[in-house]
Structure formats: C-alpha cells, structure tokens
Design an enzyme around this catalytic site. Structure first.
Site: not given
Ligand code: UD1
Length: 420
Positions: A116, A22-23, A396, A121, A304
């Site tokens: 969320c 999915k991701n 999902r 997030r 995850d």
């Molecule tokens: C992706 C995955 C999700 C997984 C996560 C962590 C997808 C669609 N989803 O989510 O299933 O749980 O990676 O492996 O690929 N953060 C910030 N600022 C930002 C972005 C992130 O502070 O602008 C923080 C987040 O709150 C979190 C950490 O960085 O604590 C990692 O998040 P991130 O890797 O960005 O997760 P996603 O890409 O949203």
C-alpha cells in the site's frame, strides 16, 4: 486522465452538504452477504470505492439498484465466494467479504491486499481472529483460503485496535455457534454503524461503542434497511477548506459528535465553530495559530485527517508538529505540498511544519486519497493556478468534491489532461 485546475485565493462562503461515509458503506455492503434477501442502504455515497465494492459483490451474484443515495441490494443469488485480486488490489476494504462469507457459506477465497502507498498494512489480525473462530485458513499463492463447517464463538483479544479486523470478526461471529468476546475492539463510528446494521438483522451484540464487544451467535439473520452515517472525514476536510480560505462556510448533514477531536483542534487554531443540529459553521481565523496533532484511534484525531491538517498548518503563524501513530509512512503529500511552498521537515512519522504567509501555485500530483485532499486544500489557498494530477485517487472517497467546493465559491475545474 483528468486533472484539477484550481485558482487559489477565493474566499469560501455558503453551504456544503456532506455525503454518506465511504468507510461505513464499505462495511455495510458486505454485511448483506450474511442473509438472503433485499436490503436498502440509505445515504450511500456515489464513489469509486463504493462502485468497486458493487463490482466485487456483483461477481458473487449480488445485484444492485441505485436510486439517488439509496442503494438497493439483493443477495438471493449469491453463488461465488471469492474476492479476486483484480478487485482487492484496487481496494483493501474488499477483505471485508472474508468474515461474512466464512460464517454464512463456510468458505471464502480472498486475495491478500498486498502493499500500500502508506507502507505495510498487514491483515494478520483478520486472519488470526477468523482462525480463532474455528476456520481453517491457508495462504496459497497470494490468496487467503478459509473453510469451516460451522464457526464457534471464541475470545479474541486484539493487540491493536483495528477497524477492519473488528468489522470482519463481528461479521464472522454473529452467525457462529455460542458466544464471542472481542477485546480491544475498534470504536470508530463506522464500526458502530455496522453493529447497528447487524443488530437490526437479528444479531445479538453487546458493548456497542466500547472496546469490549460480546456477541451471542444466532442461527440466522434477516435483511434490513439502514442509514449510512455521514462521512466524518469529508466533513473535516471541508471545514479545513473553510479555515484555510477565509470566509465562512456551513457543512450540513454531518454528525458533529463524530468530529469532536477535529473541531477542538480547529478552535485551537483560531477558527470560530458553531454547531446547530447536524450542521457546523466555521468562520475562518484571521491568523491561523499553530497546533500540534497526534493521530489516534477514535475518538482521537483521525489518521485520515493528518494530511489535511499539515496543509492547514502550512499557513499557520508559527511551528507545529504532526505525528502519525497509526500509519508511520503516510506522508506522500509532504513533497507535493513543498512544491506549493509549504515548509515541512519530515523525520520518520513526525512532520515539523513552519507556517508560511502564503503558498504559491505549482504542478502537483495526487498519490493517495487523503494526500490528494491535502493538495486540493493547499491549492485553494495558494496564489495562482495549481494543476493537480492523478485525481482518480480523490474520486475514490470524495463525492463531487469540485461541485461542492464550487458551490461555496471556489474556483476549481476538472479538465482532461494528456499529462499525468
Ligand atoms: C480503516 C479505514 C482507513 C483508516 C484506518 C485507520 C476503511 C475502509 N478504511 O482502515 O481509512 O485510515 O481504518 O483509522 O475503513 N493492522 C495490523 N494488522 C491487521 C490490521 C491492521 O497490524 O491485521 C494495523 C495497521 O497497519 C494500522 C492499524 O492496525 O497500523 C490500524 O489499521 P486498521 O484500523 O485495521 O485500518 P483499516 O481497517 O485497514
């Protein structure tokens, strides 16, 4: 609304085929915005989130055709550069259109994802990186409004390794003028899959699979065909099902090296693991040993899989601690698992689990995707018939989970429910 009825206690036996990730799909699909033409995305799972991405990209003029697991994408007629709230609120990964739209079309209007179920997030890293590449960004009434004549390469150092921000920055930088360096980039396999796609479209990227990515912007990219990697979280979830239900199952079409951290923990818990090419066979332990887990970025134990690990540990002989360092509030499965008899004490982001000899059926409610998976696992092992409500969360990210589990001997059925 549908619910699952699960009669627990059946031993699992047989083969389960793992779908595309999915991701990864959610990153590969928006990357098609980077060049006009026809693409083939192989091994694309048929999931609600993938369909949400199809709807979002369709609203911009992209057309799709699905033939089994091949998704054909046509981006000749992209004429809108907006990701409206109605799509982004359903799926945060919609923000992935920001990078390609701003770099290819010089404009993007993308709704902020908002809150969320796992707590805050933010998307600050995405916004700061795109700004560094020269885009003007303002936030107006819940929308990110980005404009740029031509992005310019820059050095971007992320404070945190973020999957989404790395993907978005990559998709922006590939068409920027000059070179971009991303430090502290995410190394998750889904990002590597995206980089492979971008390279096959003509992008110049060095450092694949590492935390330092160097991108030399090109004038133009071209469409491509690419295979989506197997879903490592589905693979891990099915292996835990095998470990919790006794018996022996083989998952096929997976990439064992993507799940090394989970396999090591399963071995520590007493399971026997045999890897053969793209298949992994798990023989359930007679006694599940308690094993602590701390979630980390790849190649560490994935956040995850945290919820599913708590389910497994609920049946272990002894005490374990599960710590989530990525999402501190991602524990909505805990009160629901407690209804099934799990013994869990949650303090902040640390779940202390005292394993029970058995879990017993109850009515429980899905609260998010992986929390739902944890409930299904616990219900498969629990005595009696468990009803799991609000399973739309599960749809999902797991393709035909009940069919796959049934084929391995689980007693699980989807029925319409007035109660939810
Ligand atoms: C992706 C995955 C999700 C997984 C996560 C962590 C997808 C669609 N989803 O989510 O299933 O749980 O990676 O492996 O690929 N953060 C910030 N600022 C930002 C972005 C992130 O502070 O602008 C923080 C987040 O709150 C979190 C950490 O960085 O604590 C990692 O998040 P991130 O890797 O960005 O997760 P996603 O890409 O949203």
């Amino acid at each position: 609304m549908d619910k699952f009825l699960i009669r627990g206690g059946k031993k699992l036996k047989g083969e389960i085929k793992i779908s595309g990730a999915k991701n990864a799909s959610l990153a590969l699909m928006p990357a098609t915005l980077l060049a006009s033409g026809k693409y083939e995305l192989y091994n694309t799972p048929n999931l609600k989130d993938v369909n949400t991405m199809i709807k979002l990209l369709s609203s911009m003029g992209v057309t799709f055709e699905r033939n089994n697991t091949t998704l054909s994408v046509n981006t000749f007629r992209v004429n809108k550069f907006e990701a409206p709230y109605e799509h982004v609120k359903k799926m945060r990964a919609s923000i992935y259109v920001l990078g390609p739209l701003i770099s290819r079309y010089g404009k993007a209007k993308v709704s902020l994802p908002g809150g969320c179920a796992w707590g805050p997030r933010p998307v600050n890293l995405h916004i700061e990186a795109i700004k560094k590449l020269g885009a003007k960004i303002e936030i107006d009434r819940g929308y990110i409004i980005a404009k740029a004549k031509k992005l310019k390469g820059a050095k971007i150092v992320f404070d945190i390794q973020s999957v989404g921000a790395t993907g978005n920055t990559l998709m922006a930088a590939v068409l920027a003028k000059g070179s971009t360096k991303i430090e502290n980039a995410a190394t998750e396999p889904e990002i590597t899959n995206l980089i492979e796609m971008l390279i096959s479209m003509g992008a110049k990227i060095n450092g694949i699979g590492t935390t330092i990515l160097e991108i030399e912007g090109v004038e133009e990219l071209h469409p491509t065909s690419i295979k989506t990697i197997p879903d490592r979280i589905e693979a891990g979830t099915m292996l835990i099902a095998g470990a919790m239900c006794g018996g022996k199952i083989t998952i096929t079409n997976c990439e064992p090296k993507h799940i090394t951290s989970v396999l090591l923990k399963l071995k520590e818990a007493g399971a026997k693991i045999k890897i053969s090419g793209s298949s992994v066979t798990i023989s359930a332990p007679k006694i599940i040993k308690p094993v602590d887990v701390t979630t980390e970025v790849y190649p560490g134990f994935p956040t995850d899989m945290q919820a599913q690990w708590i389910s497994l540990m609920s049946l272990a002989k002894g005490n374990s601690k599960i710590i989530d360092t990525i999402y501190y509030d991602r524990f909505s499965h805990v009160p629901e698992l407690q209804r099934l008899g799990a013994n869990i004490n949650l303090i902040e982001n640390i779940a202390s689990v005292t394993g029970s000899k058995k879990l017993t059926s109850a009515k429980v409610m899905s609260t998010d995707l992986r929390a739902s998976a944890a409930l299904i696992l616990a219900a498969l092992a629990a005595k009696g018939v468990t009803e799991v409500f609000r399973i739309y969360h599960l749809d999902r990210g797991y393709e035909e989970i009940e069919k796959k589990l049934r084929s391995a001997g689980a007693d699980i059925s989807r029925v319409a429910s007035e109660e939810y």
